[in-house]
Design an enzyme around this catalytic site. Structure first.
Site, PDB file in Angstrom:
ATOM      1  N   HIS A 192      -9.067  -7.054  -2.040  1.00 45.63           N
ATOM      2  CA  HIS A 192      -8.330  -6.189  -2.820  1.00 45.63           C
ATOM      3  C   HIS A 192      -8.422  -6.787  -4.240  1.00 45.63           C
ATOM      4  O   HIS A 192      -8.485  -7.789  -4.460  1.00 45.63           O
ATOM      5  CB  HIS A 192      -6.897  -6.188  -2.153  1.00 45.63           C
ATOM      6  CG  HIS A 192      -6.235  -5.633  -3.253  1.00 45.63           C
ATOM      7  ND1 HIS A 192      -5.941  -4.212  -3.431  1.00 45.63           N
ATOM      8  CD2 HIS A 192      -5.416  -6.337  -4.082  1.00 45.63           C
ATOM      9  CE1 HIS A 192      -4.911  -4.053  -4.627  1.00 45.63           C
ATOM     10  NE2 HIS A 192      -4.718  -5.269  -4.951  1.00 45.63           N
ATOM     11  N   THR A 240     -14.696   1.100  -2.554  1.00 47.43           N
ATOM     12  CA  THR A 240     -13.814   1.119  -1.438  1.00 47.43           C
ATOM     13  C   THR A 240     -14.890   1.117  -0.123  1.00 47.43           C
ATOM     14  O   THR A 240     -14.529   0.389   0.616  1.00 47.43           O
ATOM     15  CB  THR A 240     -12.916   2.211  -1.348  1.00 47.43           C
ATOM     16  OG1 THR A 240     -12.207   2.275  -2.565  1.00 47.43           O
ATOM     17  CG2 THR A 240     -11.763   1.954  -0.230  1.00 47.43           C
ATOM     18  N   PHE A 286      -4.909   6.905   7.121  1.00 45.79           N
ATOM     19  CA  PHE A 286      -5.196   5.796   7.545  1.00 45.79           C
ATOM     20  C   PHE A 286      -4.241   4.699   7.079  1.00 45.79           C
ATOM     21  O   PHE A 286      -4.554   3.409   7.119  1.00 45.79           O
ATOM     22  CB  PHE A 286      -6.586   5.285   6.589  1.00 45.79           C
ATOM     23  CG  PHE A 286      -6.351   5.376   4.961  1.00 45.79           C
ATOM     24  CD1 PHE A 286      -5.656   4.214   4.473  1.00 45.79           C
ATOM     25  CD2 PHE A 286      -6.774   6.377   4.368  1.00 45.79           C
ATOM     26  CE1 PHE A 286      -5.616   4.324   2.748  1.00 45.79           C
ATOM     27  CE2 PHE A 286      -6.471   6.449   2.947  1.00 45.79           C
ATOM     28  CZ  PHE A 286      -5.999   5.355   2.239  1.00 45.79           C
ATOM     29  N   ASN A 331     -12.745  -4.017   4.354  1.00 42.58           N
ATOM     30  CA  ASN A 331     -13.509  -4.284   3.182  1.00 42.58           C
ATOM     31  C   ASN A 331     -13.371  -5.316   2.353  1.00 42.58           C
ATOM     32  O   ASN A 331     -13.825  -5.559   1.272  1.00 42.58           O
ATOM     33  CB  ASN A 331     -13.532  -2.794   2.359  1.00 42.58           C
ATOM     34  CG  ASN A 331     -12.221  -2.583   1.639  1.00 42.58           C
ATOM     35  OD1 ASN A 331     -11.281  -3.418   1.910  1.00 42.58           O
ATOM     36  ND2 ASN A 331     -12.112  -1.683   1.353  1.00 42.58           N
ATOM     37  N   TYR A 333       0.732  -1.152   0.060  1.00 44.35           N
ATOM     38  CA  TYR A 333       0.151  -0.097  -0.217  1.00 44.35           C
ATOM     39  C   TYR A 333       0.745   1.410   0.054  1.00 44.35           C
ATOM     40  O   TYR A 333       0.538   2.254   0.462  1.00 44.35           O
ATOM     41  CB  TYR A 333      -1.036   0.158   1.278  1.00 44.35           C
ATOM     42  CG  TYR A 333      -2.275  -0.920   1.068  1.00 44.35           C
ATOM     43  CD1 TYR A 333      -2.950  -0.846  -0.359  1.00 44.35           C
ATOM     44  CD2 TYR A 333      -2.597  -1.758   2.039  1.00 44.35           C
ATOM     45  CE1 TYR A 333      -4.100  -1.628  -0.505  1.00 44.35           C
ATOM     46  CE2 TYR A 333      -3.883  -2.363   1.848  1.00 44.35           C
ATOM     47  CZ  TYR A 333      -4.501  -2.311   0.637  1.00 44.35           C
ATOM     48  OH  TYR A 333      -5.675  -3.127   0.409  1.00 44.35           O
TER      49      TYR A 333
END
Ligand code: ATP
Ligand code: MG
Length: 138
Positions: free
Chosen positions: A115, A91, A57, A112, A49
């Site tokens: 990916h 998202t 975040f 969530n 990421y």
């Protein structure tokens, strides 16, 4: 034909959604050509990421991604990148279309469930990070 990287994140694995997610891929023309269950370390999550480094975040999402096992897969099919993103949904589950994986199962914008690579360049990079050529049965 296109390939994309999919990850069932630690929340998806913990909630027992591996089969549910895979069923949706297979029903919708995405063939699984590589798959494994792994722990992603904090360092690996930070690399994965890296585009989000500096965002508020970043620390939290990389903790989350390294909090339990993930299932990583290579999906293959026509327009696989876009198709996978459609099945995933937006998202934030609140913005995700009805019937999508995130709308139905995600608990927050961070947790969530899945990916998916967002472009051909990121797909190639992400697939190469998790799998070598011998592990992809295309
Ligand atoms: P992914 O890259 O995981 O497929 P995405 O492309 O839909 O998701 P990105 O903007 O790339 O979304 O964000 C990467 C991940 O970081 C999200 O899936 C989510 O887990 C987390 N995330 C994104 N935005 C936020 C936010 N505002 N607050 C908390 N977590 C977030
Ligand atoms: Mg993304």
């Amino acid at each position: 034909m296109e390939r994309t990287l999919s990850i069932i994140k630690p929340d998806g694995v913990a909630k027992g959604l591996i089969g549910e997610v895979i069923k949706r891929f297979e029903k919708n023309g995405l063939k699984i050509v590589a798959m494994k269950m792994i722990y992603i370390s904090k360092k690996e999550a930070e690399w994965f990421y890296a585009v989000h480094r500096g965002k508020n975040f970043f620390d939290s999402v990389t903790d989350f991604m390294s909090s339990g096992p993930c299932v990583v897969m290579v999906l293959e099919g026509p327009k696989a990148i876009t198709k996978n993103r459609e099945l995933m949904g937006a998202t934030n589950p609140k913005d995700a279309a009805p019937g999508t994986i995130r709308r139905e199962f995600a608990s927050s914008i961070e947790r969530n469930i899945v990916h998916g690579s967002d472009a051909p360049e990121t797909a190639a990079f992400e697939i190469g990070y998790f799998f070598n050529a011998l592990e992809i049965c295309g």
